[in-house]
Each structure stands twice: as C-alpha cells, then as structure tokens.
Design a protein around this motif. Structure first.
Motif, PDB file in Angstrom:
ATOM      1  N   UNK A   1     -43.128   1.287 -34.726  1.00 53.16           N
ATOM      2  CA  UNK A   1     -44.128   1.115 -35.601  1.00 53.16           C
ATOM      3  C   UNK A   1     -43.716   0.031 -36.501  1.00 53.16           C
ATOM      4  N   UNK A   2     -42.317  -0.624 -36.413  1.00 53.83           N
ATOM      5  CA  UNK A   2     -41.618  -1.252 -37.325  1.00 53.83           C
ATOM      6  C   UNK A   2     -42.403  -2.766 -37.181  1.00 53.83           C
ATOM      7  N   UNK A   3     -42.669  -3.386 -38.433  1.00 59.71           N
ATOM      8  CA  UNK A   3     -42.712  -4.945 -38.105  1.00 59.71           C
ATOM      9  C   UNK A   3     -42.083  -5.560 -39.353  1.00 59.71           C
ATOM     10  N   UNK A   4     -40.547  -5.752 -38.956  1.00 64.04           N
ATOM     11  CA  UNK A   4     -39.659  -6.263 -40.052  1.00 64.04           C
ATOM     12  C   UNK A   4     -40.078  -7.753 -40.641  1.00 64.04           C
TER      13      UNK A   4
ATOM     14  N   UNK B   1     -28.452 -18.215 -36.592  1.00 67.67           N
ATOM     15  CA  UNK B   1     -27.908 -17.239 -37.345  1.00 67.67           C
ATOM     16  C   UNK B   1     -28.363 -15.837 -36.758  1.00 67.67           C
ATOM     17  N   UNK B   2     -27.551 -14.760 -36.885  1.00 65.51           N
ATOM     18  CA  UNK B   2     -27.934 -13.281 -36.543  1.00 65.51           C
ATOM     19  C   UNK B   2     -27.591 -12.410 -37.410  1.00 65.51           C
ATOM     20  N   UNK B   3     -28.739 -12.031 -37.898  1.00 62.36           N
ATOM     21  CA  UNK B   3     -28.546 -11.010 -39.202  1.00 62.36           C
ATOM     22  C   UNK B   3     -28.885  -9.690 -38.797  1.00 62.36           C
ATOM     23  N   UNK B   4     -27.924  -8.697 -38.715  1.00 57.92           N
ATOM     24  CA  UNK B   4     -27.667  -7.460 -38.332  1.00 57.92           C
ATOM     25  C   UNK B   4     -27.758  -6.431 -39.231  1.00 57.92           C
ATOM     26  N   UNK B   5     -28.865  -5.661 -39.284  1.00 55.94           N
ATOM     27  CA  UNK B   5     -28.701  -4.284 -40.407  1.00 55.94           C
ATOM     28  C   UNK B   5     -28.481  -3.314 -39.521  1.00 55.94           C
TER      29      UNK B   5
ATOM     30  N   UNK C   1     -27.639  -0.762 -43.953  1.00 54.22           N
ATOM     31  CA  UNK C   1     -28.669   0.089 -44.085  1.00 54.22           C
ATOM     32  C   UNK C   1     -28.141   1.477 -43.869  1.00 54.22           C
ATOM     33  N   UNK C   2     -27.675   2.005 -44.954  1.00 50.56           N
ATOM     34  CA  UNK C   2     -27.217   3.803 -44.455  1.00 50.56           C
ATOM     35  C   UNK C   2     -28.530   4.455 -44.669  1.00 50.56           C
TER      36      UNK C   2
ATOM     37  N   UNK D   1     -23.922  -2.884 -54.587  1.00 49.58           N
ATOM     38  CA  UNK D   1     -24.254  -3.892 -53.557  1.00 49.58           C
ATOM     39  C   UNK D   1     -24.864  -3.257 -52.108  1.00 49.58           C
ATOM     40  N   UNK D   2     -24.493  -2.104 -51.792  1.00 44.51           N
ATOM     41  CA  UNK D   2     -24.940  -1.469 -50.715  1.00 44.51           C
ATOM     42  C   UNK D   2     -26.510  -0.967 -51.190  1.00 44.51           C
ATOM     43  N   UNK D   3     -26.609  -0.411 -52.254  1.00 44.01           N
ATOM     44  CA  UNK D   3     -28.195   0.001 -52.704  1.00 44.01           C
ATOM     45  C   UNK D   3     -29.084  -1.237 -52.874  1.00 44.01           C
ATOM     46  N   UNK D   4     -28.617  -2.447 -53.260  1.00 44.16           N
ATOM     47  CA  UNK D   4     -29.358  -3.578 -53.250  1.00 44.16           C
ATOM     48  C   UNK D   4     -29.653  -4.053 -51.756  1.00 44.16           C
ATOM     49  N   UNK D   5     -28.706  -3.900 -50.810  1.00 45.60           N
ATOM     50  CA  UNK D   5     -29.111  -4.156 -49.347  1.00 45.60           C
ATOM     51  C   UNK D   5     -30.352  -3.188 -49.013  1.00 45.60           C
ATOM     52  N   UNK D   6     -30.051  -1.913 -49.302  1.00 52.40           N
ATOM     53  CA  UNK D   6     -31.008  -0.808 -48.890  1.00 52.40           C
ATOM     54  C   UNK D   6     -32.421  -1.204 -49.525  1.00 52.40           C
ATOM     55  N   UNK D   7     -32.484  -1.461 -50.805  1.00 56.23           N
ATOM     56  CA  UNK D   7     -34.060  -1.967 -51.331  1.00 56.23           C
ATOM     57  C   UNK D   7     -34.310  -3.063 -50.686  1.00 56.23           C
ATOM     58  N   UNK D   8     -33.775  -4.130 -50.285  1.00 55.92           N
ATOM     59  CA  UNK D   8     -34.407  -5.255 -49.765  1.00 55.92           C
ATOM     60  C   UNK D   8     -34.525  -4.692 -48.233  1.00 55.92           C
ATOM     61  N   UNK D   9     -34.060  -3.796 -47.446  1.00 56.88           N
ATOM     62  CA  UNK D   9     -34.521  -3.500 -46.043  1.00 56.88           C
ATOM     63  C   UNK D   9     -35.848  -2.855 -46.042  1.00 56.88           C
ATOM     64  N   UNK D  10     -36.111  -1.988 -47.425  1.00 59.17           N
ATOM     65  CA  UNK D  10     -37.121  -1.177 -47.596  1.00 59.17           C
ATOM     66  C   UNK D  10     -38.548  -2.378 -48.078  1.00 59.17           C
ATOM     67  N   UNK D  11     -38.155  -3.337 -48.559  1.00 60.10           N
ATOM     68  CA  UNK D  11     -38.933  -4.417 -49.015  1.00 60.10           C
ATOM     69  C   UNK D  11     -39.509  -5.039 -47.823  1.00 60.10           C
ATOM     70  N   UNK D  12     -38.583  -5.298 -46.930  1.00 59.04           N
ATOM     71  CA  UNK D  12     -38.720  -6.070 -45.831  1.00 59.04           C
ATOM     72  C   UNK D  12     -39.280  -5.481 -44.333  1.00 59.04           C
TER      73      UNK D  12
END
Length: 214
Positions: A40-43, A63-67, A100-101, A169-180
């Motif tokens: 169901x994901x549409x990142x 550029x390959x960005x990997x989560x 994205x832990x 730092x890791x938490x900020x990545x997690x928040x960004x993942x949620x927003x995206x």
C-alpha cells in the motif's frame, strides 16, 4: 560497503532474492507493517539528507537513497543489491544510507546509532557490513565487540552510543520516513524513483541504466 563482489557472491545474492525467506527467519507478524511487501506504500521522493552516510561521487549522475533497518532480514538482502550496484557502476552511482529502525526490532535503533558512531570515526560502511552479517547479535556488548574488531577508539564509541546526539539523528530520519510515507524496509529511491522491497537486482539496473542514458 563491500566494494568487491565476486561472480559467485552475486549469483548467491540473486538466488537469495528469489526465495520467500530464510528458513530460520521468524515471519513478519501482525504487528509488522506490510513493510516487507510495501503493497500500500506510495513513498515521496526528496533530496537526501546532506549529512547522511554516502559512498560514491557526490556529482554522480545517479543517486540511490536506501532506507534500511539493520535487524530486518529483507534489508540484509537489500545490502547485497547495493553491493551489486557498486560492482556494476562504481562511481557512476552514489549510495546514500538512511535509517528506519522498525519498532518491532528491539535492537535496530541501537545498531543504527552504532553505525553512526562508527561513521564519526570514518568507518560507517565497515560497520554497516558487520551489522548485516550479524543481525542476530546486535546487543550492546556485541556492538562494542564489532567496534573493537574494526579498530575504533572504543572509549569514543561508547560515549557516542550513550550520547543523545546520534540517537536524535536516527530519530530525525525516522520522522522523515513517516512524513514521506515510507512504510517499511528496505525502500530505495533511484534519482527519486521508488523501488520498494528487496527485489531482483535487474529491477534496479534497468532504472539505473535508464537514468544514465538521460
């Protein structure tokens, strides 16, 4: 980052990608977001974080960005995909690693912090490989053992693990993942085009080849 991939290793990685799961992996339970399938994901694409760990030329055409999540078995397969891309394209491709832990993986966040502690000492990709090779041993004592084995300053490493800076730092990545809208791991973006899950390497090379021809 394992920059040298033998033909046998690449073949083994592709074979692993074709299997539904490792025989001894615990299946994703009902609390697991359909992470690993991404049905169901549409990142949403975005410019990767400037201070994220990366490898490859900063002016690379692709550029390959990997989560990813160091405790996720599908992400270990994703790491073999990255190895395959590096082997095939070298510095034509830049790899950017994002954290994205997932909450059901008890040691994933600490492992992410440990990777960033290694990054502070110039050995992110070395720690990245060790963590994926030892997914069932990501407790604090094991992480310190890996740091010692990589020749890191152990006192500095321990201090970084205990500091709030890298956890934030890791938490900020997690928040960004949620927003995206990045619902699970691994999720890749190839010049902003999403590829979800540890799919066959050919799915990635088709996109990379198309971007290199643009």
């Amino acid at each position: 980052m394992k920059l040298v991939v033998t033909t046998a290793m690449a073949a083994g990685a592709l074979l692993a990608l074709s299997l539904p799961a490792f025989a001894d992996d615990k299946p994703c339970d009902k609390e697991c977001p359909k992470a690993h399938a991404h049905a169901e994901s549409k990142p949403i694409a975005a410019t990767p974080r400037a201070d994220a760990p990366s490898i490859g030329a900063r002016d690379a055409r692709v550029t390959v960005e990997v989560w990813s999540d160091f405790q996720c078995p599908y992400c270990a397969r994703g790491a073999t995909i990255i190895d395959g891309l590096r082997e095939k394209y070298g510095n034509q491709v830049r790899i950017v690693f994002r954290h994205q832990p997932l909450p059901m993986h008890a040691n994933a966040k600490l492992a992410a912090v440990a990777s960033m502690a290694a990054h502070e000492q110039g050995k992110f990709w070395e720690m990245h490989d060790v963590l994926f090779d030892n997914q069932r041993s990501l407790d604090r004592a094991s992480l310190e053992g890996y740091a010692k084995g990589l020749g890191l300053d152990l006192g500095r490493f321990r201090q970084a693990l205990d500091s709030a800076t890298l956890a934030n730092y890791v938490d900020a990545d997690t928040v960004e993942a949620q927003k995206r809208g990045i619902a699970g791991t691994p999720t890749f973006f190839i010049n902003g085009k999403s590829v979800m899950g540890a799919r066959p390497l050919a799915d990635f090379t088709q996109l990379v080849d198309a971007e290199l021809k643009r």
